[in-house]
Structures are given as structure tokens and as C-alpha cells.
Motif scaffolding. Sequence first.
Motif, PDB file in Angstrom:
ATOM      1  N   LEU A  44       0.804  -1.226   0.000  1.00 48.41           N
ATOM      2  CA  LEU A  44       0.000   0.000   0.000  1.00 48.41           C
ATOM      3  C   LEU A  44       0.834   1.272   0.000  1.00 48.41           C
ATOM      4  O   LEU A  44       0.316   2.356  -0.262  1.00 48.41           O
ATOM      5  CB  LEU A  44      -0.934   0.013   1.210  1.00 48.41           C
ATOM      6  CG  LEU A  44      -1.944  -1.127   1.302  1.00 48.41           C
ATOM      7  CD1 LEU A  44      -2.837  -0.937   2.513  1.00 48.41           C
ATOM      8  CD2 LEU A  44      -2.757  -1.244   0.028  1.00 48.41           C
TER       9      LEU A  44
ATOM     10  N   VAL B 195       2.232   2.685   2.675  1.00 47.06           N
ATOM     11  CA  VAL B 195       1.946   3.477   3.876  1.00 47.06           C
ATOM     12  C   VAL B 195       2.905   3.071   4.989  1.00 47.06           C
ATOM     13  O   VAL B 195       3.485   1.989   4.959  1.00 47.06           O
ATOM     14  CB  VAL B 195       0.484   3.304   4.357  1.00 47.06           C
ATOM     15  CG1 VAL B 195      -0.484   3.771   3.291  1.00 47.06           C
ATOM     16  CG2 VAL B 195       0.187   1.880   4.751  1.00 47.06           C
TER      17      VAL B 195
ATOM     18  N   THR C 193      -7.025  -2.638  11.738  1.00 49.88           N
ATOM     19  CA  THR C 193      -7.095  -1.917  10.474  1.00 49.88           C
ATOM     20  C   THR C 193      -7.935  -2.692   9.470  1.00 49.88           C
ATOM     21  O   THR C 193      -7.660  -3.852   9.177  1.00 49.88           O
ATOM     22  CB  THR C 193      -5.675  -1.684   9.898  1.00 49.88           C
ATOM     23  OG1 THR C 193      -4.913  -0.913  10.825  1.00 49.88           O
ATOM     24  CG2 THR C 193      -5.734  -0.963   8.559  1.00 49.88           C
TER      25      THR C 193
ATOM     26  N   GLU D 167     -10.579   1.403   5.192  1.00 50.66           N
ATOM     27  CA  GLU D 167      -9.611   2.467   5.454  1.00 50.66           C
ATOM     28  C   GLU D 167      -8.692   2.769   4.275  1.00 50.66           C
ATOM     29  O   GLU D 167      -8.220   3.896   4.135  1.00 50.66           O
ATOM     30  CB  GLU D 167      -8.781   2.120   6.685  1.00 50.66           C
ATOM     31  CG  GLU D 167      -9.626   2.060   7.951  1.00 50.66           C
ATOM     32  CD  GLU D 167      -8.839   1.636   9.171  1.00 50.66           C
ATOM     33  OE1 GLU D 167      -7.728   2.144   9.371  1.00 50.66           O
ATOM     34  OE2 GLU D 167      -9.347   0.772   9.916  1.00 50.66           O
ATOM     35  N   TYR D 168      -8.426   1.764   3.439  1.00 49.41           N
ATOM     36  CA  TYR D 168      -7.481   1.957   2.341  1.00 49.41           C
ATOM     37  C   TYR D 168      -8.047   1.589   0.978  1.00 49.41           C
ATOM     38  O   TYR D 168      -7.325   1.628  -0.012  1.00 49.41           O
ATOM     39  CB  TYR D 168      -6.197   1.158   2.600  1.00 49.41           C
ATOM     40  CG  TYR D 168      -5.421   1.692   3.778  1.00 49.41           C
ATOM     41  CD1 TYR D 168      -4.642   2.830   3.651  1.00 49.41           C
ATOM     42  CD2 TYR D 168      -5.499   1.081   5.024  1.00 49.41           C
ATOM     43  CE1 TYR D 168      -3.947   3.344   4.731  1.00 49.41           C
ATOM     44  CE2 TYR D 168      -4.806   1.584   6.111  1.00 49.41           C
ATOM     45  CZ  TYR D 168      -4.035   2.713   5.957  1.00 49.41           C
ATOM     46  OH  TYR D 168      -3.352   3.221   7.038  1.00 49.41           O
TER      47      TYR D 168
END
Length: 84
Positions: free
Chosen positions: A18, A20, A29, A34-35
Amino acid sequence: MNRAELSELMIEKVSEVLGVDQAEIGEQTDLGAEYAVDSLELMEIGARLERALGVRMQIEDLLGMRNIGHAVDLVAARIPARPA
């Protein structure tokens, strides 16, 4: 590999895919919410875990992951038990 180590590895691989920071990812998570992780990203995460752990992931498991903690449990179930 214990659960904590597996969780760290999972977070590392998700972070790599990702792009991040690992500090942003925890067991709660939700990758989808969230992504906005799509199926291709999940497949890449799965492939990296397969290479790192030498286990085979099922597509259904990858697509059914609810959060990182759930993913860790799914991966843990794929790792053969080692004799004590």
C-alpha cells in the motif's frame, strides 16, 4: 513463528503493497474501509506472504479478510505446526 511475529510480518507486507507507514497499520485496520484495497492488492499481499512464509494462501481467504487481525489468523491456520 508466533502470532506477534506473524502480525509484524503481515503489517510489513501490507505496508509495502500500500505504500503506507507501518505505524499506521494495526490489527484492527480494515483494509477495505480504510485503504480501499482491491482484489489485486490483496493478491499481491498474499503472494508476498506466501514467499515469506512458504505457505499457500487460498483466494477465498484473501478476499474474505476483514482486518489485519483476521488476516493473521487466516495465515496462522495455513502454517504447519512445528514440533516442540
